[in-house]
Scaffold this motif. Structure first.
Motif, short mmCIF file in Angstrom:
data_model
loop_
_atom_site.label_atom_id
_atom_site.label_comp_id
_atom_site.label_asym_id
_atom_site.label_seq_id
_atom_site.Cartn_x
_atom_site.Cartn_y
_atom_site.Cartn_z
N ARG A 133 -44.95 27.70 -8.90
CA ARG A 133 -43.66 27.81 -9.59
C ARG A 133 -43.81 27.40 -11.06
O ARG A 133 -44.59 26.51 -11.39
CB ARG A 133 -42.61 26.92 -8.93
CG ARG A 133 -42.31 27.30 -7.50
CD ARG A 133 -41.16 26.47 -6.96
NE ARG A 133 -40.94 26.78 -5.57
CZ ARG A 133 -40.26 27.83 -5.13
NH1 ARG A 133 -39.69 28.64 -6.01
NH2 ARG A 133 -40.12 28.05 -3.84
N THR A 134 -43.03 28.04 -11.89
CA THR A 134 -43.02 27.69 -13.30
C THR A 134 -42.35 26.35 -13.50
O THR A 134 -41.57 25.88 -12.66
CB THR A 134 -42.29 28.76 -14.12
OG1 THR A 134 -40.93 28.85 -13.67
CG2 THR A 134 -42.96 30.13 -13.96
N ALA A 135 -42.64 25.73 -14.61
CA ALA A 135 -42.04 24.42 -14.91
C ALA A 135 -40.53 24.52 -15.05
O ALA A 135 -39.79 23.61 -14.65
CB ALA A 135 -42.66 23.85 -16.18
N SER A 136 -40.03 25.62 -15.61
CA SER A 136 -38.58 25.78 -15.75
C SER A 136 -37.91 25.89 -14.39
O SER A 136 -36.80 25.39 -14.19
CB SER A 136 -38.27 27.01 -16.60
OG SER A 136 -38.82 28.18 -16.02
N SER A 137 -38.58 26.54 -13.42
CA SER A 137 -38.02 26.63 -12.07
C SER A 137 -37.98 25.24 -11.42
O SER A 137 -37.01 24.89 -10.73
CB SER A 137 -38.84 27.60 -11.22
OG SER A 137 -38.34 27.67 -9.91
N LEU A 138 -39.03 24.45 -11.61
CA LEU A 138 -39.05 23.09 -11.07
C LEU A 138 -37.97 22.23 -11.71
O LEU A 138 -37.34 21.41 -11.04
CB LEU A 138 -40.43 22.46 -11.31
CG LEU A 138 -41.62 23.11 -10.60
CD1 LEU A 138 -42.92 22.39 -11.00
CD2 LEU A 138 -41.44 23.07 -9.09
N LEU A 139 -37.75 22.42 -13.01
CA LEU A 139 -36.72 21.64 -13.71
C LEU A 139 -35.34 21.98 -13.18
O LEU A 139 -34.51 21.07 -12.95
CB LEU A 139 -36.81 21.91 -15.21
CG LEU A 139 -35.75 21.23 -16.09
CD1 LEU A 139 -35.85 19.71 -15.95
CD2 LEU A 139 -35.92 21.65 -17.55
N LYS A 140 -35.06 23.26 -12.98
CA LYS A 140 -33.75 23.65 -12.44
C LYS A 140 -33.55 23.07 -11.05
O LYS A 140 -32.47 22.55 -10.73
CB LYS A 140 -33.65 25.17 -12.41
CG LYS A 140 -32.32 25.69 -11.87
CD LYS A 140 -32.26 27.21 -11.89
CE LYS A 140 -30.93 27.70 -11.34
NZ LYS A 140 -30.84 29.18 -11.33
N ASN A 141 -34.58 23.15 -10.21
CA ASN A 141 -34.48 22.59 -8.87
C ASN A 141 -34.22 21.09 -8.91
O ASN A 141 -33.41 20.56 -8.14
CB ASN A 141 -35.77 22.89 -8.11
CG ASN A 141 -35.80 22.26 -6.73
OD1 ASN A 141 -35.14 22.71 -5.81
ND2 ASN A 141 -36.56 21.18 -6.60
N LEU A 142 -34.89 20.40 -9.81
CA LEU A 142 -34.73 18.95 -9.94
C LEU A 142 -33.31 18.58 -10.33
O LEU A 142 -32.70 17.67 -9.77
CB LEU A 142 -35.74 18.42 -10.97
CG LEU A 142 -35.67 16.93 -11.32
CD1 LEU A 142 -36.01 16.09 -10.11
CD2 LEU A 142 -36.61 16.61 -12.48
N LEU A 143 -32.76 19.29 -11.30
CA LEU A 143 -31.42 18.98 -11.78
C LEU A 143 -30.36 19.32 -10.74
O LEU A 143 -29.37 18.58 -10.57
CB LEU A 143 -31.14 19.72 -13.08
CG LEU A 143 -31.95 19.24 -14.30
CD1 LEU A 143 -31.67 20.10 -15.52
CD2 LEU A 143 -31.64 17.78 -14.60
N LEU A 144 -30.53 20.43 -10.03
CA LEU A 144 -29.55 20.78 -9.00
C LEU A 144 -29.53 19.74 -7.89
O LEU A 144 -28.46 19.38 -7.39
CB LEU A 144 -29.88 22.16 -8.43
CG LEU A 144 -29.64 23.36 -9.36
CD1 LEU A 144 -30.04 24.66 -8.67
CD2 LEU A 144 -28.18 23.43 -9.80
N ARG A 145 -30.69 19.24 -7.51
CA ARG A 145 -30.73 18.19 -6.48
C ARG A 145 -30.11 16.90 -7.00
O ARG A 145 -29.47 16.17 -6.24
CB ARG A 145 -32.17 17.97 -6.03
CG ARG A 145 -32.72 19.11 -5.17
CD ARG A 145 -34.03 18.76 -4.49
NE ARG A 145 -35.14 18.70 -5.45
CZ ARG A 145 -35.78 17.61 -5.78
NH1 ARG A 145 -35.42 16.44 -5.26
NH2 ARG A 145 -36.78 17.63 -6.63
N ALA A 146 -30.31 16.63 -8.29
CA ALA A 146 -29.69 15.43 -8.87
C ALA A 146 -28.18 15.56 -8.92
O ALA A 146 -27.46 14.55 -8.88
CB ALA A 146 -30.25 15.19 -10.28
N MET A 147 -27.66 16.79 -8.99
CA MET A 147 -26.22 17.01 -8.98
C MET A 147 -25.62 16.83 -7.60
O MET A 147 -24.41 16.72 -7.46
CB MET A 147 -25.90 18.44 -9.46
CG MET A 147 -26.20 18.70 -10.91
SD MET A 147 -25.90 20.45 -11.30
CE MET A 147 -26.49 20.51 -13.00
N GLY A 148 -26.44 16.79 -6.57
CA GLY A 148 -25.95 16.62 -5.22
C GLY A 148 -26.05 17.85 -4.35
O GLY A 148 -25.54 17.85 -3.22
#
Length: 364
Positions: A167-182
């Motif tokens: 996965r690209t770093a931008s995809s990992l970043l989006k996944n990380l932030l969405l999980r942090a949102m709940g």
């Protein structure tokens, strides 16, 4: 550095932090993962402040991609590095707050992935997974939102580095932030979907997502004791029985309620100074399952369908025609696609033969 370059440097620091967190999770270093992941900003937050100061000095020259990156920066700092955000100068906080008010949503998938998304969305509806498509949440667009907390991201080729499954770093970043949102984030890679060549395989693959929906629903009721998750064979039994009209809707069987609740989004922004997202205009409501595909001339003659159903079916048919024109699909090609879909649906009877009732277990 120019303002665009400074913003790119700040965004690149987020990408590095997201990759570090992902590697820590893959290595199963749960206790120390947050501290290790935030060490990048703890030791180099002065660089971040400097880049944001350059962007603030030339804020009138910022373009939309730069504003999108600033929105990601603020979201990351507030959710995952609050101490770095609190130590930031007030003028930089104002810059990020102004960037947040700009409506910028970036399409991060290619046209092929968009067609893939529509195809998967249809199959999700066929197994009872009612959802909203292309839901705008802050700077992100969610491919599919089931209920209030389960996000399904359809990962096309642009989510992976070329000729790899990484996965690209931008995809990992989006996944990380969405999980942090709940949110509960579930990925659907295009490579896996391509391996589902029959209706039976697609039904089994899409039905497996019911486990994530059930798990998310049970976690929201943490005070109660819950039994184990149902096995896939039990889920398939409920789904196929509902498809042939011999059982209740899967949401009734699994969640003890009539429909999946999709009225609101989780409160992922803190209330101190951040305005809530108004999703009433940007959220696309799901289409009724079978409103176009289940056209029946006998029902039309008997007047069973209501005027609202007829209008909805007409609008959906018009949208399909516009989509075909945009994709340069002829009527003959559309007819062949529909015939192929009918053949796929006729294969669903084979699914029940794979799991005879004697081998199924009752869902509690």
């Amino acid at each position: 550095l120019r303002e665009k370059d400074a913003t790119k440097v700040a965004y690149a620091m987020l990408l590095l932090a997201a990759v570090e967190r992902h590697e820590a999770e893959m290595a199963k270093i749960a206790p120390s993962a947050p501290s290790n992941a935030s060490s990048l900003f703890d030791s180099h937050k002065g660089v971040l402040y400097s880049m944001l100061a350059i962007s603030n000095e030339h804020r009138s020259d910022l373009n939309y991609p730069a504003i999108y990156q600033l929105q990601i920066v603020e979201l990351y700092l507030r959710l995952l590095a609050p101490s770095v955000y609190e130590d930031m100068r007030q003028e930089l906080k104002i810059l990020l707050a102004k960037a947040r008010k700009v409506s910028v949503v970036v399409d991060d998938y290619m046209q092929n992935s968009s067609r893939l998304h529509r195809r998967i969305s249809q199959w999700f509806m066929r197994v009872g997974l009612e959802h909203r498509s292309e839901v705008f949440v802050g700077p992100f667009m969610l491919d599919m939102l089931i209920g209030e907390r389960v996000v399904v991201e359809v990962d096309g080729p642009s989510h992976f580095y070329r000729d790899t499954n990484t996965r690209t770093a931008s995809s990992l970043l989006k996944n990380l932030l969405l999980r942090a949102m709940g949110f509960h984030v579930k990925h659907l890679p295009y490579q896996e979907w391509q391996q589902c060549g029959t209706a039976v395989k697609r039904t089994m693959y899409c039905s497996a997502f019911w486990k994530d929906v059930i798990a998310a629903s049970r976690e929201s009721k943490s005070s109660e004791l819950h039994p184990r998750l149902p096995e896939l064979v039990d889920i398939l039994d409920v789904v196929t029985s509902w498809q042939v009209g011999q059982g209740p809707h899967p949401s009734t069987a699994f969640l003890q309620r009539e429909k999946l609740q999709t009225q609101s989004l989780p409160a992922f922004y803190s209330e101190d100074g951040i305005e809530p997202i108004d999703s009433s205009e940007s959220i696309e409501e799901p289409k009724e399952a079978g409103s176009f595909d289940s056209f029946d001339i006998d029902s039309e003659q008997l007047g069973i369908r209501t005027p609202e159903d007829l209008i909805a079916a007409h609008e959906e048919a018009e949208a399909a025609m516009r989509e075909d024109r945009e994709q340069q699909i002829t009527s003959q090609q559309r007819r062949r696609m529909d015939e192929s879909l009918d053949r796929d649906l006729s294969d669903l009877s084979d699914l029940r033969k794979l799991y005879p009732r004697s081998k199924r277990r009752e869902v509690h």
